[in-house]
Design a protein around this motif. Structure first.
Motif, PDB file in Angstrom:
ATOM      1  N   MET A   8       0.483 -53.624  13.498  1.00 39.65           N
ATOM      2  CA  MET A   8       0.830 -52.290  13.981  1.00 39.65           C
ATOM      3  C   MET A   8       0.413 -52.116  15.440  1.00 39.65           C
ATOM      4  SD  MET A   8      -0.184 -49.967  10.635  1.00 39.65           S
ATOM      5  CE  MET A   8       0.316 -48.423  11.407  1.00 39.65           C
ATOM      6  N   ALA A   9      -0.750 -52.670  15.797  1.00 37.38           N
ATOM      7  CA  ALA A   9      -1.235 -52.567  17.178  1.00 37.38           C
ATOM      8  C   ALA A   9      -0.296 -53.284  18.135  1.00 37.38           C
ATOM      9  CB  ALA A   9      -2.647 -53.135  17.281  1.00 37.38           C
ATOM     10  N   GLU A  10       0.210 -54.431  17.717  1.00 33.51           N
ATOM     11  CA  GLU A  10       1.140 -55.180  18.561  1.00 33.51           C
ATOM     12  C   GLU A  10       2.424 -54.395  18.786  1.00 33.51           C
ATOM     13  OE1 GLU A  10       1.730 -58.959  16.723  1.00 33.51           O
ATOM     14  OE2 GLU A  10      -0.285 -59.707  17.225  1.00 33.51           O
ATOM     15  N   GLU A  11       2.803 -53.585  17.800  1.00 30.99           N
ATOM     16  CA  GLU A  11       3.990 -52.734  17.932  1.00 30.99           C
ATOM     17  C   GLU A  11       3.670 -51.414  18.624  1.00 30.99           C
ATOM     18  OE1 GLU A  11       6.380 -52.240  14.394  1.00 30.99           O
ATOM     19  OE2 GLU A  11       5.469 -54.021  13.509  1.00 30.99           O
ATOM     20  N   GLU A  12       2.389 -51.232  18.966  1.00 31.38           N
ATOM     21  CA  GLU A  12       1.913 -49.980  19.573  1.00 31.38           C
ATOM     22  C   GLU A  12       2.248 -48.789  18.676  1.00 31.38           C
ATOM     23  OE1 GLU A  12       3.422 -49.742  23.545  1.00 31.38           O
ATOM     24  OE2 GLU A  12       2.130 -51.375  24.257  1.00 31.38           O
ATOM     25  N   LEU A  13       2.066 -49.008  17.372  1.00 30.19           N
ATOM     26  CA  LEU A  13       2.350 -47.977  16.381  1.00 30.19           C
ATOM     27  C   LEU A  13       1.051 -47.273  15.988  1.00 30.19           C
ATOM     28  CD1 LEU A  13       4.687 -46.846  14.622  1.00 30.19           C
ATOM     29  CD2 LEU A  13       4.040 -48.520  12.871  1.00 30.19           C
ATOM     30  N   LYS A  14       0.998 -45.969  16.208  1.00 32.61           N
ATOM     31  CA  LYS A  14      -0.197 -45.182  15.912  1.00 32.61           C
ATOM     32  C   LYS A  14      -0.033 -44.444  14.582  1.00 32.61           C
ATOM     33  CE  LYS A  14      -2.241 -45.853  19.994  1.00 32.61           C
ATOM     34  NZ  LYS A  14      -3.573 -46.473  20.176  1.00 32.61           N
ATOM     35  N   ALA A  15      -1.047 -44.518  13.749  1.00 37.82           N
ATOM     36  CA  ALA A  15      -0.995 -43.864  12.444  1.00 37.82           C
ATOM     37  C   ALA A  15      -1.525 -42.434  12.533  1.00 37.82           C
ATOM     38  CB  ALA A  15      -1.799 -44.653  11.423  1.00 37.82           C
ATOM     39  N   ASP A  16      -0.778 -41.504  11.961  1.00 37.97           N
ATOM     40  CA  ASP A  16      -1.225 -40.110  11.891  1.00 37.97           C
ATOM     41  C   ASP A  16      -2.165 -39.907  10.711  1.00 37.97           C
ATOM     42  OD1 ASP A  16       0.546 -39.273  14.032  1.00 37.97           O
ATOM     43  OD2 ASP A  16       2.169 -39.511  12.577  1.00 37.97           O
ATOM     44  N   LEU A  17      -1.955 -40.705   9.655  1.00 33.58           N
ATOM     45  CA  LEU A  17      -2.791 -40.614   8.459  1.00 33.58           C
ATOM     46  C   LEU A  17      -3.002 -42.016   7.896  1.00 33.58           C
ATOM     47  CD1 LEU A  17      -2.743 -37.997   5.658  1.00 33.58           C
ATOM     48  CD2 LEU A  17      -2.542 -40.401   5.009  1.00 33.58           C
ATOM     49  N   ILE A  18      -4.232 -42.310   7.516  1.00 38.33           N
ATOM     50  CA  ILE A  18      -4.560 -43.607   6.934  1.00 38.33           C
ATOM     51  C   ILE A  18      -5.204 -43.375   5.575  1.00 38.33           C
ATOM     52  CG2 ILE A  18      -5.909 -45.735   7.176  1.00 38.33           C
ATOM     53  CD1 ILE A  18      -5.659 -45.442  10.199  1.00 38.33           C
ATOM     54  N   TYR A  19      -4.579 -43.947   4.544  1.00 40.92           N
ATOM     55  CA  TYR A  19      -5.087 -43.812   3.183  1.00 40.92           C
ATOM     56  C   TYR A  19      -5.807 -45.096   2.793  1.00 40.92           C
ATOM     57  CZ  TYR A  19      -5.275 -43.084  -1.851  1.00 40.92           C
ATOM     58  OH  TYR A  19      -5.708 -42.938  -3.142  1.00 40.92           O
ATOM     59  N   LEU A  20      -7.069 -44.965   2.447  1.00 42.74           N
ATOM     60  CA  LEU A  20      -7.895 -46.128   2.142  1.00 42.74           C
ATOM     61  C   LEU A  20      -8.200 -46.201   0.652  1.00 42.74           C
ATOM     62  CD1 LEU A  20     -10.422 -45.830   5.126  1.00 42.74           C
ATOM     63  CD2 LEU A  20      -8.426 -47.334   4.968  1.00 42.74           C
ATOM     64  N   ASP A  21      -7.539 -47.160  -0.012  1.00 41.72           N
ATOM     65  CA  ASP A  21      -7.828 -47.447  -1.409  1.00 41.72           C
ATOM     66  C   ASP A  21      -8.305 -48.897  -1.518  1.00 41.72           C
ATOM     67  OD1 ASP A  21      -8.134 -47.133  -4.080  1.00 41.72           O
ATOM     68  OD2 ASP A  21      -6.010 -47.278  -4.590  1.00 41.72           O
ATOM     69  N   GLY A  22      -8.898 -49.366  -0.443  1.00 41.66           N
ATOM     70  CA  GLY A  22      -9.487 -50.694  -0.370  1.00 41.66           C
ATOM     71  C   GLY A  22     -10.677 -50.620   0.557  1.00 41.66           C
ATOM     72  N   ARG A  23     -11.569 -51.563   0.447  1.00 42.45           N
ATOM     73  CA  ARG A  23     -12.803 -51.534   1.229  1.00 42.45           C
ATOM     74  C   ARG A  23     -12.579 -52.123   2.620  1.00 42.45           C
ATOM     75  NH1 ARG A  23     -18.558 -51.711  -0.459  1.00 42.45           N
ATOM     76  NH2 ARG A  23     -17.736 -51.579  -2.579  1.00 42.45           N
ATOM     77  N   LEU A  24     -12.966 -51.368   3.650  1.00 38.22           N
ATOM     78  CA  LEU A  24     -12.881 -51.862   5.023  1.00 38.22           C
ATOM     79  C   LEU A  24     -14.012 -52.853   5.290  1.00 38.22           C
ATOM     80  CD1 LEU A  24     -12.166 -48.592   7.067  1.00 38.22           C
ATOM     81  CD2 LEU A  24     -10.514 -50.361   6.403  1.00 38.22           C
ATOM     82  N   GLY A  25     -13.750 -53.798   6.188  1.00 39.43           N
ATOM     83  CA  GLY A  25     -14.764 -54.745   6.623  1.00 39.43           C
ATOM     84  C   GLY A  25     -14.931 -54.672   8.129  1.00 39.43           C
ATOM     85  N   GLN A  26     -15.928 -55.364   8.649  1.00 42.15           N
ATOM     86  CA  GLN A  26     -16.176 -55.346  10.090  1.00 42.15           C
ATOM     87  C   GLN A  26     -14.973 -55.850  10.878  1.00 42.15           C
ATOM     88  OE1 GLN A  26     -18.621 -54.015  11.880  1.00 42.15           O
ATOM     89  NE2 GLN A  26     -19.509 -53.237   9.975  1.00 42.15           N
TER      90      GLN A  26
END
Length: 213
Positions: free
Chosen positions: A128-146
């Motif tokens: 998404m970053a490579e496409e310069e796509l910015k998220a308005d909402l992020i739904y987290l149903d998984g654990r984030l890592g460093q």
């Protein structure tokens, strides 16, 4: 002079109350059908885990319906209940990117939903970053890592809202909330009996003379 202090618990009650008022008429039968219809897809899963229950699917619907994001990123597709509910709340108008590190369950849905099969979240964020796509909402149903932090910071903006499932005890929702903790955000706790929490930027909280109707 004593300042007026509002704790997270009281603020959380206020925010959920506003969401109830603004999204009072929700399609409960359709949401119930989504939860039921997606269950057979469990048989296709390489790794079977929990899915969003009806009550929290309703909470997610209300959050998405209220904020009306144009771009959504989801971590943890599984059988697609949350994906379908968010798509319903935006009337198929939002661009949704959703990844699942463990499974390859094709939702075979509309073109506005792009799935990342057997893909960790940081890889989707990088894409998404490579496409310069910015998220308005992020739904987290998984654990984030460093490894998620750097690419995640590239796809958010000052008004990005985070929604977290499984916010209880030491579950992933609490861990994710701790990773996202910031002086520029406020954490909205789940209601009693629910597991959906929200991280809202302070830019999205306004004190006004009179609320819009």
């Amino acid at each position: 002079m004593n300042p007026i202090q509002i704790g997270r618990k009281r603020l959380s009650e206020i925010v959920w109350g506003i969401l109830d008022e603004r999204v009072g008429d929700y399609p409960y039968e359709t949401i119930e059908k989504i939860v039921e219809d997606q269950q057979p897809l469990r048989e296709q899963a390489d790794y079977k885990t929990g899915s969003v229950p009806y009550d929290d699917a309703v909470e997610l619907y209300k959050v998405v319906k209220f904020f009306q994001p144009k771009v959504i990123a989801e971590v943890g597709t599984f059988i697609g209940v949350s994906t379908m509910v968010m798509d319903l709340a935006t009337k198929n108008a939002a661009q949704i990117r959703t990844c699942d590190v463990s499974n390859r369950i094709d939702l075979a849905h509309f073109g506005n939903i792009e799935q990342y099969f057997h893909t960790p979240s940081h890889e989707m964020f990088k894409d998404m970053a490579e496409e310069e796509l910015k998220a308005d909402l992020i739904y987290l149903d998984g654990r984030l890592g460093q490894e998620d932090i750097e690419p995640l910071n590239k796809i958010i903006h000052e008004n990005t809202v985070f929604v977290m499932d499984d916010f209880e005890g030491v579950e992933k929702g609490v861990v994710n909330a701790m990773m996202l903790e910031s002086g520029s955000r406020v954490l909205i706790y789940p209601r009693e009996g629910r597991k959906t929490a929200i991280s809202i930027p302070l830019t999205m909280l306004q004190i006004v003379p009179q609320e819009a109707t």
